[in-house]
Write a protein that holds these residues in place. Structure first.
Motif, mmCIF file in Angstrom:
data_model
loop_
_atom_site.group_PDB
_atom_site.id
_atom_site.type_symbol
_atom_site.label_atom_id
_atom_site.label_comp_id
_atom_site.label_asym_id
_atom_site.label_seq_id
_atom_site.Cartn_x
_atom_site.Cartn_y
_atom_site.Cartn_z
ATOM 1 N N ARG A 21 40.098 48.542 37.785
ATOM 2 C CA ARG A 21 40.964 47.823 36.852
ATOM 3 C C ARG A 21 41.046 46.342 37.184
ATOM 4 N NH1 ARG A 21 46.069 52.005 35.687
ATOM 5 N NH2 ARG A 21 44.768 53.727 34.885
ATOM 6 N N ASP A 22 40.003 45.833 37.802
ATOM 7 C CA ASP A 22 39.929 44.409 38.135
ATOM 8 C C ASP A 22 39.549 43.642 36.870
ATOM 9 O OD1 ASP A 22 39.371 41.871 39.091
ATOM 10 O OD2 ASP A 22 38.347 42.595 40.884
ATOM 11 N N ILE A 23 40.470 42.845 36.342
ATOM 12 C CA ILE A 23 40.194 42.103 35.111
ATOM 13 C C ILE A 23 39.616 40.721 35.393
ATOM 14 C CG2 ILE A 23 41.932 43.332 33.758
ATOM 15 C CD1 ILE A 23 43.803 40.955 34.163
ATOM 16 N N ALA A 24 39.858 40.185 36.577
ATOM 17 C CA ALA A 24 39.350 38.855 36.906
ATOM 18 C C ALA A 24 37.879 38.895 37.304
ATOM 19 C CB ALA A 24 40.189 38.241 38.028
ATOM 20 N N VAL A 25 37.507 39.867 38.119
ATOM 21 C CA VAL A 25 36.122 40.056 38.540
ATOM 22 C C VAL A 25 35.747 41.476 38.118
ATOM 23 C CG1 VAL A 25 34.492 40.025 40.465
ATOM 24 C CG2 VAL A 25 36.511 38.528 40.508
ATOM 25 N N VAL A 53 48.043 36.339 37.995
ATOM 26 C CA VAL A 53 48.770 37.463 37.408
ATOM 27 C C VAL A 53 48.573 38.712 38.252
ATOM 28 C CG1 VAL A 53 48.877 39.014 35.419
ATOM 29 C CG2 VAL A 53 48.702 36.548 35.065
ATOM 30 N N ASP A 54 47.337 38.943 38.687
ATOM 31 C CA ASP A 54 47.053 40.086 39.544
ATOM 32 C C ASP A 54 47.881 40.015 40.822
ATOM 33 O OD1 ASP A 54 44.836 42.376 40.051
ATOM 34 O OD2 ASP A 54 45.217 41.296 41.922
ATOM 35 N N VAL A 113 29.484 25.633 31.259
ATOM 36 C CA VAL A 113 29.504 25.109 29.888
ATOM 37 C C VAL A 113 30.922 24.726 29.483
ATOM 38 C CG1 VAL A 113 29.097 25.709 27.468
ATOM 39 C CG2 VAL A 113 27.464 26.428 29.225
ATOM 40 N N TRP A 114 31.882 25.566 29.878
ATOM 41 C CA TRP A 114 33.284 25.305 29.511
ATOM 42 C C TRP A 114 34.162 25.619 30.717
ATOM 43 C CZ3 TRP A 114 37.453 28.244 26.516
ATOM 44 C CH2 TRP A 114 38.385 27.336 25.975
ATOM 45 N N PRO A 115 34.354 24.640 31.613
ATOM 46 C CA PRO A 115 35.105 24.858 32.854
ATOM 47 C C PRO A 115 36.490 25.475 32.683
ATOM 48 C CG PRO A 115 33.937 22.765 32.949
ATOM 49 C CD PRO A 115 33.779 23.281 31.552
ATOM 50 N N PRO A 116 37.205 25.244 31.567
ATOM 51 C CA PRO A 116 38.521 25.892 31.449
ATOM 52 C C PRO A 116 38.468 27.418 31.594
ATOM 53 C CG PRO A 116 38.334 24.159 29.821
ATOM 54 C CD PRO A 116 36.982 24.282 30.462
ATOM 55 N N LEU A 117 37.292 28.014 31.341
ATOM 56 C CA LEU A 117 37.184 29.463 31.510
ATOM 57 C C LEU A 117 37.412 29.865 32.964
ATOM 58 C CD1 LEU A 117 34.140 30.442 29.264
ATOM 59 C CD2 LEU A 117 36.532 31.103 28.942
ATOM 60 N N LEU A 118 36.956 29.025 33.896
ATOM 61 C CA LEU A 118 37.193 29.313 35.308
ATOM 62 C C LEU A 118 38.689 29.249 35.602
ATOM 63 C CD1 LEU A 118 36.150 29.934 38.112
ATOM 64 C CD2 LEU A 118 35.738 27.487 38.455
ATOM 65 N N GLY A 119 39.362 28.305 34.940
ATOM 66 C CA GLY A 119 40.810 28.241 35.088
ATOM 67 C C GLY A 119 41.485 29.503 34.582
ATOM 68 N N ALA A 120 40.926 30.068 33.494
ATOM 69 C CA ALA A 120 41.479 31.305 32.954
ATOM 70 C C ALA A 120 41.340 32.447 33.954
ATOM 71 C CB ALA A 120 40.785 31.665 31.645
ATOM 72 N N VAL A 121 40.199 32.487 34.654
ATOM 73 C CA VAL A 121 40.017 33.499 35.686
ATOM 74 C C VAL A 121 41.035 33.285 36.810
ATOM 75 C CG1 VAL A 121 38.450 34.378 37.450
ATOM 76 C CG2 VAL A 121 37.596 33.876 35.162
ATOM 77 N N ASP A 168 27.214 36.120 37.821
ATOM 78 C CA ASP A 168 26.360 34.947 37.647
ATOM 79 C C ASP A 168 26.376 34.466 36.195
ATOM 80 O OD1 ASP A 168 25.691 35.060 40.318
ATOM 81 O OD2 ASP A 168 23.795 36.106 39.991
ATOM 82 N N ARG A 169 26.351 35.407 35.240
ATOM 83 C CA ARG A 169 26.423 35.013 33.830
ATOM 84 C C ARG A 169 27.775 34.391 33.511
ATOM 85 N NH1 ARG A 169 23.194 39.797 33.264
ATOM 86 N NH2 ARG A 169 25.027 41.123 32.997
ATOM 87 N N MET A 170 28.833 34.880 34.145
ATOM 88 C CA MET A 170 30.154 34.274 33.950
ATOM 89 C C MET A 170 30.165 32.835 34.446
ATOM 90 S SD MET A 170 32.539 37.548 35.038
ATOM 91 C CE MET A 170 34.080 36.614 35.025
ATOM 92 N N VAL A 171 29.502 32.589 35.580
ATOM 93 C CA VAL A 171 29.462 31.226 36.124
ATOM 94 C C VAL A 171 28.729 30.293 35.177
ATOM 95 C CG1 VAL A 171 28.580 29.785 38.013
ATOM 96 C CG2 VAL A 171 29.675 31.979 38.521
ATOM 97 N N TYR A 172 27.668 30.769 34.524
ATOM 98 C CA TYR A 172 26.978 29.940 33.537
ATOM 99 C C TYR A 172 27.948 29.510 32.437
ATOM 100 C CZ TYR A 172 22.698 31.781 35.664
ATOM 101 O OH TYR A 172 21.705 32.127 36.546
ATOM 102 N N LEU A 173 28.798 30.422 31.994
ATOM 103 C CA LEU A 173 29.789 30.091 30.971
ATOM 104 C C LEU A 173 30.817 29.102 31.516
ATOM 105 C CD1 LEU A 173 30.430 33.604 29.360
ATOM 106 C CD2 LEU A 173 29.108 31.700 28.409
ATOM 107 N N PHE A 174 31.208 29.274 32.788
ATOM 108 C CA PHE A 174 32.163 28.339 33.388
ATOM 109 C C PHE A 174 31.603 26.919 33.379
ATOM 110 C CE2 PHE A 174 33.577 32.024 36.366
ATOM 111 C CZ PHE A 174 34.291 32.600 35.324
#
Length: 374
Positions: A259-263, A189-190, A175-183, A167-173
């Motif tokens: 080892r889940d880096i996305a979630v 990659v996974d 504010v700056w939607p490109p972060l969701l693209g990074a996920v 949920d905190r990650m979504v708040y950041l998304f």
């Protein structure tokens, strides 16, 4: 049937506590020596909405919802093993994925995606079911459990996008939607690292064959993925759905790769504490470990059936009035509507199937259970 299902599993003479797996180095794989057929269908809801589903097996309805960018049939190898364990597996393509049409702009939220799954179950005549969701699918089944708790026998979350950390990650998304693209890139990659080329080339080729149509569909119609991404940004925090489902008494079984880096693994730690469930950590596993190895999830479910999941199912069937060990007829009488449409979805030879046979092997991953309730 429930007791017989559990008795037929390996290791029934000893329930491992804490859950550590595989329970024995030479434990046989779960499932059948021959892969049950998985049929792909496209159905139409009353409003004409087209939905893709993959199903097989008989018994307790196990409704499986895939992750972002995937589709139900991509999990075919794992699903075929699960439907050999006393479940009727029903994998539903979420809106904008696989064979399912997208939602209108006013429906771009998790609630609308979840409601579509509920409508599919209504159409199929599924009255009570066990829900399982991977990644974004975990968020959808949690919402469905919150909205329709009387329908749900339990919820299995696999690397799900629920919990305070997410949920905190979504708040950041927001504010700056490109972060969701990074996920999204992390997920890509996974996915690219999924095929076990060196360990099991045959498995890698099977997975490549299954995933090629899915990836081709995204390349042809990439705009279909914008809706699911927007729904993540527009939906309220997952804690409300978790709290509602837990308050209704819905049992949860939570699994996550360490080892889940996305979630991040911490998302499931948060969710497990919130709903009062144990967390099963899959060791040395990324986000899509259940695609990397089709044996691990069925093996974990098998051990859960010897413990809490088996106890919860027996209690549910007692509450439904058919006793703790109902046979197939009794299960179908309470889990499905009379003459349910799902029974009419036959498996003719012209339907596309998963592979004809499966080599029995040990799970590639180990796992352990962490108590998050303290």
């Amino acid at each position: 049937m429930v007791d017989q299902l559990i008795k037929d599993l390996p290791g029934d003479d000893e329930v491992i506590d804490p859950l550590i797996g595989p329970s024995a180095p030479d434990a046989p794989a779960i499932g059948l020596g021959r892969t049950p057929r998985l049929a792909r269908h496209r159905i139409h809801l009353d409003d004409g909405h087209e939905v893709g589903i993959t199903l097989a097996g008989k018994g307790i309805p196990l409704v499986v919802i895939h992750g972002f960018t995937a589709e139900g049939f991509l999990y075919a190898q794992t699903l075929s093993r699960l439907c050999g364990m006393g479940f009727r597996v029903i994998a539903i393509d979420i809106a904008g994925h696989g064979g399912t049409a997208g939602l209108p702009e006013d429906g771009l939220n998790i609630g609308a995606y979840s409601a579509l799954v509920g409508r599919v179950l209504d159409k199929l005549g599924v009255r009570h079911c066990l829900l399982a969701g991977h990644s974004m699918g975990g968020r959808l089944v949690t919402q469905l459990a919150a909205n329709q708790p009387d329908r749900v026998l339990g919820v299995v979350l696999v690397d799900a996008i629920v919990g305070d950390t997410w949920d905190r990650m979504v708040y950041l998304f927001r504010v700056w939607p490109p972060l969701l693209g990074a996920v999204g890139i992390m997920l890509l990659v996974d996915s690219m690292l999924i095929p076990p080329l060196t360990r099991n080339p045959t498995q890698a080729m099977k997975l490549l064959r299954l995933s090629t149509p899915t990836m081709a569909g995204h390349l042809i119609r990439p705009w279909r993925l914008l809706g699911p991404m927007a729904s993540i940004l527009r939906t309220r925090s997952s804690r409300y759905a978790l709290d509602a489902a837990a308050d209704a008494g819905t049992p949860f079984y939570i699994l996550h790769g360490d080892r889940d880096i996305a979630v991040p693994h911490r998302t499931s730690e948060d969710a497990a504490r919130r709903v009062g469930a144990d967390l099963i950590t899959v060791e040395k596993a990324g986000h899509s470990w259940l695609l990397t190895d089709p044996e691990t999830l069925p093996a974990i479910i098998a051990e859960l059936l010897q413990g809490k999941l088996g106890d919860d199912l027996r209690a549910a069937f007692v509450a439904l009035g058919v006793g703790e060990d109902p046979d197939l007829t009794a299960i179908e009488s309470v889990c499905y509507d009379p003459g349910a449409a799902v029974f009419d979805l036959a498996l003719p030879e012209e339907v596309e199937y998963a592979g004809a046979s499966v080599a029995r092997s040990e799970p590639a991953f180990r796992w352990h259970r962490d108590d998050q309730t303290g």
